[in-house]
Design an enzyme around this catalytic site. Sequence first.
Site, mmCIF file in Angstrom:
data_model
loop_
_atom_site.group_PDB
_atom_site.id
_atom_site.type_symbol
_atom_site.label_atom_id
_atom_site.label_comp_id
_atom_site.label_asym_id
_atom_site.label_seq_id
_atom_site.Cartn_x
_atom_site.Cartn_y
_atom_site.Cartn_z
ATOM 1 N N TYR A 1 -0.753 -0.588 10.360
ATOM 2 C CA TYR A 1 -1.035 -0.914 8.962
ATOM 3 C C TYR A 1 0.179 -0.595 8.086
ATOM 4 C CZ TYR A 1 -3.431 -0.799 4.429
ATOM 5 O OH TYR A 1 -3.805 -1.018 3.129
ATOM 6 N N SER B 1 0.849 -1.187 0.000
ATOM 7 C CA SER B 1 0.000 0.000 0.000
ATOM 8 C C SER B 1 0.880 1.231 0.000
ATOM 9 C CB SER B 1 -0.855 -0.003 1.270
ATOM 10 O OG SER B 1 -1.381 1.288 1.497
#
Lengths: 262, 267
Positions: free
Chosen positions: B160, B148
């Site tokens: 994350y 990501s």
Amino acid sequence: MPPQTDYFDLTGKKTMVVGAETPAGGAIARAYAQAGADVALCVLTADEAVMRARVVKRDIEAMGRKASEYVMDVMLGKNVQVTTRQVAKEMGGLDIVASAPDLFVAKPIEKTTDMELARVMQVNFSSQFFIVRTAAEEFRRDHRPGRITLVTSVLGERSMIDTAAYASAHGAVYNLVRAAGHELARENITLNAISLGWMDYMDDRIDTSDEDGQRALRFPMLRRAGRAEEIGPTAVWLASEFGSAFITGQIIPIDGGLLQHQ
Amino acid sequence: MLDQFRLDGKAVLVTGGGRGLGRGMAHALAAAGANVMIAARTQEQLDRTVQEIRDAGGTATSFSGDMTDSAQVNAMVEACVREYGGLDACFANAGMGGGVDAEFWEWPDSAFEEVLANNLKSAFYTCRAASKVMVESGKGGTLITLSSAGGYRASKRWAYGTAKGGVLSLTKVLSGALAPHKIRVNCISPGIVAQRDPADDQERARRAQQGGFIPANRVGEWWEMGPLAVYLASDASSYVTGQDFAIDGGMLNAGLAPAKYRPHAEI
């Protein structure tokens, strides 16, 4: 055994700063002098640049170091070579070179003329190429462990509208550091760069009367523009004989964390 | 030339394939001729996506399981081999945003472990199980991980971002380790990509506003992952390995100033 010395001391070192009239060049020249070095100040043009460099010269002399001024036409490799030779002769050698030319231009790519592209490439990139080539030649002559530091821009690795020419030139500087750094490493010459983010004197590229310009200054993690004097200590570290001897081909951002912004 | 983008008869596994980007990839892979198995926890979403693919004339089946449990991941790969006779490409796509809304120094162990398990452990387990089958078959294959833009730079999604940075490293590490076994390993790093079509005008407006921060002036759509997935799964990318593919409308490249900011200086 590690050398028993103050790692960052530049006492007795002969240094040359190209683009001494720019805020970054002036800051590096002052920092070299504070660390004990004598400094040759090379300005790119023989106009008000000389006056700006003269202020730097006075500051350095006030520290008890030697400073001298030269005009160097960085557009011409031969002039860079001849002026550098003169500097080395007059100083009694050359140990450290920094180079901070900067010509920012913002134009849509379709409006950038051939001449403008050539000029931006010459001032921002070709000059740095000439300086690396010539500095290496001087270091080689005396078998000195040379140190070269180029000043570049974060635009060398990230994008912004209307900067295709300028950003390309600095992208070229990024790879000059890597390729020539590799090539010169076996001669004990290190070549690194300082990559600047938004500095408080860059009103040519960040217009704070513009709302988006103000927002751009909050993009660095430290949420402010940098100051010229914040460049000095990194330049001294990269110039020192023992403080950074195994570091070469690296780009060190002084950007307050701007490159970490999404 | 275009034949190289075909996946006819290839067995392709997509974890997290019930919805969002995984659904977009599963659709495109099936349209390119692959036999697709999608895996996720939620059976209804799997059923819906399988039905959509079948309605479009593709071949799809599903496996319901938890990708943070290695036994279930192994069972998923076995099920794929049983169903389609092998495994040619595997997308370790399952992940989650999640966590808790708290300052970094207040984050509980449990939230960190949950985010890491769902984004990094799951990718590790999936790649491990898939590579074992690919190595043992002697045919090799291709693994695709999902990182990501959040794995690259500063972000308030600490766990994350950390996990997605780990996925990027996993990709690079595996590309070297598995290359001798004819397994290519690449990574997809989406920027801001909508997980589904907008439900209403309000959502459409919110996305338009988000798009203003991106050079392309829009967010990505869930189905835009599809062609990249096909490219990476197919022979069209036969000499490409260890690479990361940002699909972000130019977002990672920019970010020095507001996307539409124009400096003023001329020579």
